[in-house]
Write an enzyme that holds these catalytic residues in place. Sequence first.
Site, short mmCIF file in Angstrom:
data_model
loop_
_atom_site.label_atom_id
_atom_site.label_comp_id
_atom_site.label_asym_id
_atom_site.label_seq_id
_atom_site.Cartn_x
_atom_site.Cartn_y
_atom_site.Cartn_z
N LYS A 16 0.84 -1.22 0.00
CA LYS A 16 0.00 0.00 0.00
C LYS A 16 0.86 1.26 0.00
CE LYS A 16 -2.22 -1.35 3.74
NZ LYS A 16 -1.80 -2.77 3.84
N GLN A 223 -2.76 -2.07 7.65
CA GLN A 223 -3.33 -3.42 7.80
C GLN A 223 -4.27 -3.73 6.61
OE1 GLN A 223 -3.69 -1.33 10.91
NE2 GLN A 223 -1.58 -1.93 11.17
P1 IMP Z 1 -1.64 -6.32 16.41
O1 IMP Z 1 -2.21 -5.38 15.40
O2 IMP Z 1 -0.22 -6.00 16.80
O3 IMP Z 1 -2.54 -6.50 17.60
O4 IMP Z 1 -1.53 -7.77 15.71
C1 IMP Z 1 -2.69 -8.52 15.35
C2 IMP Z 1 -2.46 -9.27 14.05
O5 IMP Z 1 -2.42 -8.35 12.97
C3 IMP Z 1 -1.14 -10.04 13.97
O6 IMP Z 1 -1.34 -11.21 13.18
C4 IMP Z 1 -0.22 -9.07 13.23
O7 IMP Z 1 0.84 -9.75 12.59
C5 IMP Z 1 -1.21 -8.49 12.24
N1 IMP Z 1 -0.83 -7.15 11.76
C6 IMP Z 1 -1.01 -5.98 12.38
N2 IMP Z 1 -0.59 -4.96 11.61
C7 IMP Z 1 -0.18 -5.49 10.46
C8 IMP Z 1 0.34 -4.94 9.24
O8 IMP Z 1 0.46 -3.73 9.05
N3 IMP Z 1 0.67 -5.83 8.26
C9 IMP Z 1 0.50 -7.18 8.42
N4 IMP Z 1 0.01 -7.74 9.54
C10 IMP Z 1 -0.32 -6.91 10.55
#
Ligand code: IMP
Length: 423
Positions: A16, A223
Amino acid sequence: MPVNILVGTQWGDEGKGKVIDSLGKDVDYVVRFGGGNNAGHTVHVGGEKFVLHLLPSGVLHSHSTCILGTGVVIDPAVFLEEIKELEDRNFNTDHVLISGRAHLIMPYHVILDGLWESLKGDDKIGTTKRGIGPCYGDKFERIGLRVEDLLNKENFARKLKNTLNIKNQLLTKVFNKEDLSFDEIFNSYMIFAEKLKKRIINAEQELQLALKQNKKILLEGAQAMMLDIDHGHYPYVTSSSPTTNGACVGSGIAFKHVDKNIGVCKAYATRVGEGPFVSELHNEQGEWLREKGGEYGSTTGRPRRCGWLDTVVVNHAVAINGLTDIALTKIDILSGLKEILICVAYEINGKKVDYIPSSIEDNQCAKPIYQTMPGWTEDISNCKSFDELPKTAQAYILKIEELIDCKISFISTGVDRNQFIVR
Ligand code: IMP
């Protein structure tokens, strides 16, 4: 209508940052609307590589005002580090502003992110351990501290005292850890406050004025679809809504102003962290994609899980986001493959399913149903138009378009800002 939204259609890491950077030339405002420094955008400009976590990719176009909107969670230490890194590389950052309504990531959020995960055993999510979930948890619990609280010492002290009291009880009584010092946190956040105050604004008001002046606004997603708290693979998701719907909430801009909803889709699939991934490749082919595509997390360095493109997932993204256009990225990585597979449906308990099941267990046991397309050997990284692409690459793109019923308007063929075909 002056607003475009750009979101990820898979599990994040679709490229992105690169697309926003290539599209961002003409916009007056780039607004990030959700997530925090769990994201990682890699942008290449003029041979230089920039890895951003919290700042929007649009920050590299200094003519656009960059806003971190109300939906973002902000770790001030990380924000200031990223600003410093850009300034050290001679980028002016005066145009980077923060919504006073955005929530602050506090030291206890980061600690608790790791502690919660350690209790979950096999059900762990694989979070980035940046405190994102606990910070959003406090927002919805209504005990969060917001960026604008930094502007008033007394208010900040009162709110911190109340919340820290709860967190210290958790830390000491549930997790058997040391409690955190009020003074240490308070003093460090007051230092942040001094450095941040010139950037803290009523961003939602600023954006309403911008809309009245017909300024061009790009809402920049971090994300992606399958990490959405409601419509993703719950619980293997992040804690916000990285969809176009979340973009409106997290920026304060109403739907009626939106022109294009652009989804970014990688030409194959990757995911980091735990959770279902139906078209995942547990073989040499998967390793080949990881190495050729450089599929290692830009935030945590973790190797990404790799697999074939899953159009059940992308269809879900088209529907939930109301996508008008797709930007297809990293198609150059697929050069050299004899055949390319596309996962077009799932088999679940003997039945063919062409949508994302609501049950996580059904997603976990789904088997991929593939269609096979011929590959190409040519290097396509310098193709400047769709017609210049090899016929089989064109056929792959047209097949995806047919399967997802959404126009592929942009094709990224390499890391540089200019390796970008507009159809
Ligand atoms: P958190 O956002 O740190 O709570 O992670 C929750 C899930 O989202 C995990 O599987 C992370 O690896 C994934 N995740 C969060 N942000 C990203 C991103 O920007 N790219 C890819 N995966 C993400």
